[in-house]
Motif scaffolding. Structure first.
Motif, PDB file in Angstrom:
ATOM      1  N   THR A  63       0.822  -1.207   0.000  1.00 49.22           N
ATOM      2  CA  THR A  63       0.000   0.000   0.000  1.00 49.22           C
ATOM      3  C   THR A  63       0.853   1.253   0.000  1.00 49.22           C
ATOM      4  O   THR A  63       0.499   2.265  -0.624  1.00 49.22           O
ATOM      5  CB  THR A  63      -0.952  -0.020   1.204  1.00 49.22           C
ATOM      6  N   THR A 111       0.533   3.921  -2.906  1.00 50.08           N
ATOM      7  CA  THR A 111       0.095   5.281  -2.589  1.00 50.08           C
ATOM      8  C   THR A 111       1.025   6.316  -3.213  1.00 50.08           C
ATOM      9  O   THR A 111       0.575   7.306  -3.806  1.00 50.08           O
ATOM     10  CB  THR A 111       0.037   5.468  -1.062  1.00 50.08           C
ATOM     11  N   CYS A 163      -1.696  12.632   1.236  1.00 54.08           N
ATOM     12  CA  CYS A 163      -2.034  11.222   1.505  1.00 54.08           C
ATOM     13  C   CYS A 163      -1.924  10.856   2.976  1.00 54.08           C
ATOM     14  O   CYS A 163      -2.046   9.679   3.311  1.00 54.08           O
ATOM     15  CB  CYS A 163      -1.139  10.302   0.672  1.00 54.08           C
ATOM     16  N   SER A 182      -5.873   5.629  -1.491  1.00 53.95           N
ATOM     17  CA  SER A 182      -5.442   4.446  -2.237  1.00 53.95           C
ATOM     18  C   SER A 182      -6.386   3.261  -2.087  1.00 53.95           C
ATOM     19  O   SER A 182      -6.480   2.428  -2.984  1.00 53.95           O
ATOM     20  CB  SER A 182      -4.034   4.034  -1.791  1.00 53.95           C
TER      21      SER A 182
END
Length: 334
Positions: A132, A136, A247, A274
Protein backbone atom coordinates in the motif's frame (compact mmCIF):
# COMPACT_ATOMS: atom_id res chain seq x y z
CA UNK A 1 -7.14 -28.71 -4.77
CA UNK A 2 -9.70 -28.98 -1.97
CA UNK A 3 -10.09 -26.01 0.35
CA UNK A 4 -7.68 -26.08 3.32
CA UNK A 5 -9.42 -27.05 6.54
CA UNK A 6 -6.82 -25.80 9.01
CA UNK A 7 -4.47 -22.87 8.64
CA UNK A 8 -3.13 -20.03 10.77
CA UNK A 9 -4.46 -16.48 10.71
CA UNK A 10 -4.23 -13.34 12.81
CA UNK A 11 -7.92 -13.04 13.62
CA UNK A 12 -9.20 -9.76 15.07
CA UNK A 13 -12.20 -9.95 17.37
CA UNK A 14 -14.21 -7.40 19.32
CA UNK A 15 -16.84 -8.93 21.58
CA UNK A 16 -17.75 -9.42 25.22
CA UNK A 17 -14.23 -10.72 25.85
CA UNK A 18 -12.75 -7.47 24.57
CA UNK A 19 -10.72 -6.34 21.55
CA UNK A 20 -7.92 -8.67 20.51
CA UNK A 21 -5.93 -9.79 17.51
CA UNK A 22 -4.21 -13.14 17.87
CA UNK A 23 -3.30 -16.23 15.89
CA UNK A 24 -6.12 -18.71 15.47
CA UNK A 25 -6.63 -21.83 13.39
CA UNK A 26 -9.43 -21.58 10.86
CA UNK A 27 -10.76 -23.18 7.68
CA UNK A 28 -11.20 -21.70 4.21
CA UNK A 29 -14.98 -21.95 4.38
CA UNK A 30 -14.88 -19.36 7.20
CA UNK A 31 -13.15 -16.76 4.98
CA UNK A 32 -15.11 -13.89 3.49
CA UNK A 33 -16.45 -14.80 0.02
CA UNK A 34 -14.49 -14.28 -3.17
CA UNK A 35 -13.80 -15.84 -6.54
CA UNK A 36 -10.11 -16.48 -5.92
CA UNK A 37 -8.47 -18.54 -3.17
CA UNK A 38 -4.86 -17.54 -2.64
CA UNK A 39 -2.07 -19.17 -0.67
CA UNK A 40 -0.45 -16.11 0.87
CA UNK A 41 3.33 -15.82 0.64
CA UNK A 42 3.98 -12.26 1.83
CA UNK A 43 2.26 -9.33 3.44
CA UNK A 44 3.50 -6.07 4.97
CA UNK A 45 2.90 -3.79 7.94
CA UNK A 46 1.28 -0.39 7.48
CA UNK A 47 0.23 2.12 10.11
CA UNK A 48 -3.37 1.15 9.40
CA UNK A 49 -2.50 -2.48 10.23
CA UNK A 50 -1.07 -1.42 13.59
CA UNK A 51 -4.23 0.54 14.41
CA UNK A 52 -6.43 -2.40 13.41
CA UNK A 53 -4.34 -4.99 15.23
CA UNK A 54 -4.33 -3.09 18.53
CA UNK A 55 -7.78 -1.52 18.37
CA UNK A 56 -6.28 1.97 18.66
CA UNK A 57 -8.02 3.02 15.46
CA UNK A 58 -11.47 2.23 14.07
CA UNK A 59 -10.48 0.29 10.94
CA UNK A 60 -12.59 -2.87 10.79
CA UNK A 61 -16.25 -2.40 9.84
CA UNK A 62 -17.29 -5.71 11.37
CA UNK A 63 -15.79 -8.60 13.32
CA UNK A 64 -14.14 -11.04 13.24
CA UNK A 65 -11.76 -10.45 10.34
CA UNK A 66 -8.18 -11.39 9.55
CA UNK A 67 -5.77 -8.46 9.67
CA UNK A 68 -3.45 -7.23 6.91
CA UNK A 69 -4.36 -4.74 4.17
CA UNK A 70 -1.77 -6.15 1.72
CA UNK A 71 -1.03 -9.62 0.39
CA UNK A 72 0.77 -11.45 -2.39
CA UNK A 73 0.73 -15.14 -3.20
CA UNK A 74 -0.31 -17.94 -5.54
CA UNK A 75 -3.79 -18.80 -6.79
CA UNK A 76 -4.86 -22.24 -5.62
CA UNK A 77 -8.44 -22.11 -6.92
CA UNK A 78 -10.49 -19.67 -9.00
CA UNK A 79 -13.99 -19.43 -10.42
CA UNK A 80 -12.94 -16.38 -12.48
CA UNK A 81 -11.54 -17.31 -15.90
CA UNK A 82 -8.98 -14.49 -15.76
CA UNK A 83 -7.06 -16.35 -13.02
CA UNK A 84 -5.74 -19.90 -12.97
CA UNK A 85 -4.15 -22.14 -10.39
CA UNK A 86 -0.51 -21.20 -9.90
CA UNK A 87 -0.88 -17.57 -11.01
CA UNK A 88 1.07 -15.06 -8.92
CA UNK A 89 -1.20 -12.25 -7.73
CA UNK A 90 -1.33 -9.36 -5.30
CA UNK A 91 -3.95 -7.21 -3.64
CA UNK A 92 -3.63 -3.97 -1.68
CA UNK A 93 -6.39 -2.15 0.19
CA UNK A 94 -9.69 -2.91 -1.56
CA UNK A 95 -11.46 -3.67 1.71
CA UNK A 96 -8.84 -6.06 3.10
CA UNK A 97 -8.94 -5.97 6.91
CA UNK A 98 -11.89 -3.57 6.73
CA UNK A 99 -14.78 -5.53 5.27
CA UNK A 100 -12.86 -8.61 4.05
CA UNK A 101 -10.37 -11.02 5.56
CA UNK A 102 -6.86 -9.71 4.96
CA UNK A 103 -3.35 -10.93 4.34
CA UNK A 104 -2.24 -11.98 7.82
CA UNK A 105 -3.30 -15.54 7.12
CA UNK A 106 -1.92 -18.51 5.23
CA UNK A 107 -4.91 -18.35 2.87
CA UNK A 108 -7.23 -15.58 1.69
CA UNK A 109 -10.21 -15.31 -0.64
CA UNK A 110 -10.10 -12.32 -2.96
CA UNK A 111 -12.61 -10.43 -5.03
CA UNK A 112 -11.48 -10.82 -8.65
CA UNK A 113 -12.21 -7.14 -9.35
CA UNK A 114 -9.38 -6.04 -7.08
CA UNK A 115 -6.91 -8.86 -7.66
CA UNK A 116 -3.88 -7.82 -9.71
CA UNK A 117 -1.63 -10.18 -11.69
CA UNK A 118 1.92 -9.83 -10.44
CA UNK A 119 3.90 -7.62 -12.88
CA UNK A 120 6.53 -9.61 -14.76
CA UNK A 121 9.49 -7.68 -13.33
CA UNK A 122 8.39 -7.86 -9.68
CA UNK A 123 8.76 -10.78 -7.29
CA UNK A 124 6.05 -11.50 -4.74
CA UNK A 125 8.41 -10.27 -2.03
CA UNK A 126 9.19 -7.03 -3.91
CA UNK A 127 5.49 -6.38 -4.45
CA UNK A 128 4.99 -6.37 -0.68
CA UNK A 129 7.94 -4.08 -0.02
CA UNK A 130 5.89 -1.76 -2.19
CA UNK A 131 2.46 -2.75 -0.88
CA UNK A 132 0.00 0.00 0.00
CA UNK A 133 2.86 2.41 0.74
CA UNK A 134 4.43 2.13 -2.72
CA UNK A 135 1.03 2.05 -4.38
CA UNK A 136 0.10 5.28 -2.59
CA UNK A 137 3.31 7.03 -3.67
CA UNK A 138 2.81 5.91 -7.28
CA UNK A 139 -0.87 6.91 -7.26
CA UNK A 140 0.20 10.39 -6.14
CA UNK A 141 2.69 10.63 -9.00
CA UNK A 142 0.14 9.37 -11.52
CA UNK A 143 -2.50 11.88 -10.41
CA UNK A 144 0.04 14.73 -10.39
CA UNK A 145 1.22 13.89 -13.90
CA UNK A 146 -2.35 13.53 -15.13
CA UNK A 147 -2.76 17.10 -13.84
CA UNK A 148 0.26 18.32 -15.87
CA UNK A 149 2.99 18.04 -13.24
CA UNK A 150 6.41 17.90 -14.89
CA UNK A 151 10.04 18.03 -13.71
CA UNK A 152 10.56 21.47 -15.25
CA UNK A 153 8.15 23.02 -12.72
CA UNK A 154 10.77 22.48 -10.03
CA UNK A 155 11.67 20.02 -7.25
CA UNK A 156 9.09 17.88 -5.50
CA UNK A 157 8.92 18.21 -1.70
CA UNK A 158 8.21 14.93 0.07
CA UNK A 159 7.19 15.28 3.70
CA UNK A 160 7.38 12.47 6.24
CA UNK A 161 10.26 11.33 4.07
CA UNK A 162 11.64 8.80 6.57
CA UNK A 163 8.43 6.74 6.60
CA UNK A 164 7.53 3.88 4.30
CA UNK A 165 5.53 6.01 1.85
CA UNK A 166 8.17 8.75 1.99
CA UNK A 167 11.15 6.50 1.26
CA UNK A 168 9.39 4.76 -1.60
CA UNK A 169 8.20 8.10 -2.98
CA UNK A 170 11.78 9.43 -3.04
CA UNK A 171 12.86 6.42 -5.07
CA UNK A 172 9.81 6.44 -7.38
CA UNK A 173 9.76 10.19 -8.09
CA UNK A 174 13.51 10.40 -8.66
CA UNK A 175 13.38 7.41 -11.01
CA UNK A 176 10.60 9.19 -12.93
CA UNK A 177 12.91 12.16 -13.52
CA UNK A 178 11.99 14.52 -10.69
CA UNK A 179 14.39 16.32 -8.37
CA UNK A 180 13.29 15.44 -4.82
CA UNK A 181 13.65 17.50 -1.65
CA UNK A 182 13.03 15.26 1.39
CA UNK A 183 11.55 16.84 4.52
CA UNK A 184 11.99 14.86 7.74
CA UNK A 185 12.58 15.44 11.42
CA UNK A 186 14.93 12.46 11.60
CA UNK A 187 18.21 14.06 10.58
CA UNK A 188 20.16 10.88 11.34
CA UNK A 189 18.41 9.30 8.35
CA UNK A 190 19.44 11.97 5.84
CA UNK A 191 22.27 9.86 4.46
CA UNK A 192 19.89 7.06 3.61
CA UNK A 193 17.35 9.43 2.06
CA UNK A 194 20.05 10.85 -0.18
CA UNK A 195 21.11 7.35 -1.18
CA UNK A 196 17.50 6.67 -2.23
CA UNK A 197 17.55 9.66 -4.56
CA UNK A 198 16.86 12.82 -2.51
CA UNK A 199 18.80 15.77 -3.97
CA UNK A 200 18.33 17.75 -0.76
CA UNK A 201 17.24 16.91 2.78
CA UNK A 202 15.46 19.49 4.95
CA UNK A 203 15.15 19.27 8.73
CA UNK A 204 11.46 19.61 9.52
CA UNK A 205 12.30 21.29 12.83
CA UNK A 206 14.34 23.97 11.02
CA UNK A 207 11.89 24.46 8.17
CA UNK A 208 10.35 27.86 8.99
CA UNK A 209 7.24 29.06 7.18
CA UNK A 210 6.70 32.79 6.73
CA UNK A 211 3.00 32.64 7.48
CA UNK A 212 2.28 34.74 4.39
CA UNK A 213 -0.66 33.79 2.14
CA UNK A 214 1.89 33.66 -0.72
CA UNK A 215 5.66 33.28 -0.67
CA UNK A 216 8.44 32.80 -3.19
CA UNK A 217 7.93 29.58 -5.11
CA UNK A 218 10.35 26.96 -3.80
CA UNK A 219 8.83 23.69 -5.00
CA UNK A 220 7.26 22.53 -8.23
CA UNK A 221 4.90 20.35 -6.21
CA UNK A 222 4.73 18.18 -3.13
CA UNK A 223 3.68 14.82 -1.76
CA UNK A 224 2.50 15.49 1.78
CA UNK A 225 2.24 12.63 4.29
CA UNK A 226 1.74 15.00 7.22
CA UNK A 227 -1.15 17.45 6.75
CA UNK A 228 -1.90 20.03 9.44
CA UNK A 229 0.49 23.03 9.66
CA UNK A 230 2.89 21.36 7.22
CA UNK A 231 0.30 21.40 4.45
CA UNK A 232 -0.65 25.00 5.24
CA UNK A 233 3.01 26.00 5.05
CA UNK A 234 3.74 24.14 1.81
CA UNK A 235 0.91 25.55 -0.30
CA UNK A 236 2.29 29.14 -0.50
CA UNK A 237 5.68 27.73 -1.63
CA UNK A 238 4.41 25.82 -4.70
CA UNK A 239 5.08 27.11 -8.19
CA UNK A 240 2.28 28.13 -10.57
CA UNK A 241 0.16 25.17 -11.65
CA UNK A 242 2.03 22.77 -9.40
CA UNK A 243 0.26 20.04 -7.47
CA UNK A 244 0.24 19.05 -3.80
CA UNK A 245 -0.81 15.42 -3.36
CA UNK A 246 -2.08 14.78 0.16
CA UNK A 247 -2.03 11.22 1.50
CA UNK A 248 -1.54 11.46 5.29
CA UNK A 249 -2.50 13.27 8.46
CA UNK A 250 0.33 12.59 10.91
CA UNK A 251 0.43 16.33 11.70
CA UNK A 252 -3.31 16.73 12.14
CA UNK A 253 -6.55 16.61 10.16
CA UNK A 254 -7.11 20.39 10.05
CA UNK A 255 -5.04 23.08 8.40
CA UNK A 256 -5.27 26.86 8.42
CA UNK A 257 -4.70 28.33 4.97
CA UNK A 258 -5.96 30.80 2.40
CA UNK A 259 -7.33 30.53 -1.12
CA UNK A 260 -4.44 32.56 -2.54
CA UNK A 261 -2.22 29.70 -3.81
CA UNK A 262 -5.22 28.24 -5.60
CA UNK A 263 -6.61 31.37 -7.27
CA UNK A 264 -3.35 33.27 -7.91
CA UNK A 265 -0.98 30.45 -8.88
CA UNK A 266 -3.45 27.78 -9.90
CA UNK A 267 -2.02 25.29 -7.38
CA UNK A 268 -4.03 22.05 -7.15
CA UNK A 269 -4.58 20.05 -3.98
CA UNK A 270 -5.08 16.38 -4.87
CA UNK A 271 -6.50 13.89 -2.40
CA UNK A 272 -4.82 10.47 -2.53
CA UNK A 273 -7.10 7.70 -1.24
CA UNK A 274 -5.44 4.45 -2.24
CA UNK A 275 -7.85 1.94 -0.67
CA UNK A 276 -10.70 2.47 -3.12
CA UNK A 277 -8.74 3.20 -6.30
CA UNK A 278 -10.56 2.16 -9.47
CA UNK A 279 -9.26 -0.91 -11.25
CA UNK A 280 -8.14 0.91 -14.39
CA UNK A 281 -5.92 3.17 -12.28
CA UNK A 282 -4.62 0.16 -10.33
CA UNK A 283 -3.58 -1.50 -13.56
CA UNK A 284 -1.75 1.61 -14.75
CA UNK A 285 0.04 2.02 -11.42
CA UNK A 286 1.23 -1.60 -11.15
CA UNK A 287 2.40 -1.50 -14.77
CA UNK A 288 4.57 1.49 -13.84
CA UNK A 289 5.78 -0.09 -10.60
CA UNK A 290 6.86 -3.17 -12.48
CA UNK A 291 8.77 -1.17 -15.09
CA UNK A 292 9.75 2.51 -15.39
CA UNK A 293 8.82 3.48 -11.81
CA UNK A 294 10.17 0.40 -10.07
CA UNK A 295 12.27 1.65 -7.12
CA UNK A 296 15.96 0.91 -7.41
CA UNK A 297 16.54 0.39 -3.68
CA UNK A 298 13.77 -1.94 -2.51
CA UNK A 299 16.01 -4.10 -0.35
CA UNK A 300 17.38 -1.00 1.37
CA UNK A 301 13.85 0.21 2.13
CA UNK A 302 12.78 -3.18 3.51
CA UNK A 303 14.38 -2.83 6.94
CA UNK A 304 12.67 -5.68 8.76
CA UNK A 305 11.13 -9.09 8.07
CA UNK A 306 8.86 -10.78 10.61
CA UNK A 307 6.48 -13.71 11.03
CA UNK A 308 2.82 -13.68 12.00
CA UNK A 309 3.80 -14.43 15.60
CA UNK A 310 5.94 -11.29 15.81
CA UNK A 311 3.28 -8.84 14.63
CA UNK A 312 2.01 -7.61 18.05
CA UNK A 313 5.45 -6.25 18.96
CA UNK A 314 5.80 -4.66 15.52
CA UNK A 315 2.45 -2.90 15.93
CA UNK A 316 3.48 -1.40 19.26
CA UNK A 317 6.81 -0.14 17.89
CA UNK A 318 5.09 1.43 14.90
CA UNK A 319 2.48 3.23 16.99
CA UNK A 320 5.25 4.48 19.28
CA UNK A 321 7.01 6.06 16.27
CA UNK A 322 9.92 3.61 16.45
CA UNK A 323 9.55 1.97 13.04
CA UNK A 324 11.60 2.87 9.99
CA UNK A 325 11.26 1.88 6.37
CA UNK A 326 9.09 -1.07 5.43
CA UNK A 327 8.39 -4.21 7.44
CA UNK A 328 7.68 -7.39 5.48
CA UNK A 329 5.62 -10.26 6.84
CA UNK A 330 6.73 -13.70 5.73
CA UNK A 331 3.50 -15.68 5.75
CA UNK A 332 4.12 -18.75 3.67
CA UNK A 333 7.09 -18.60 1.38
CA UNK A 334 9.39 -16.96 -1.12
Amino acid sequence: MSDPTAFRAVRIRNDEAGYRGRIETMAADALTPGEILVKVAWSSVNYKDALAGTGKGKILRHYPLNGGIDLAGHVVASTDRAFREGDEVLCTGSGLSEIRDGGYAEYARLDARWTMPLPADLSLRESMILGTAGFTAALALLRMQDNRQSPDLGPIAITGASGGVGQLAIDIFSRAGYKVHAISGKVDHFGLLQSLGAAECIDRHQFAFSGKPMDSARFGGALDNVGGPMLAGLLPLVAPYGNVALCGNAGGIAFDGTVMPFIIRGVSLLGIASAGTARDLRERIWQHLGSDWKPRHLDRIATDEVTLDQLPAVFERMLAGQSFGRTLVRVGGA
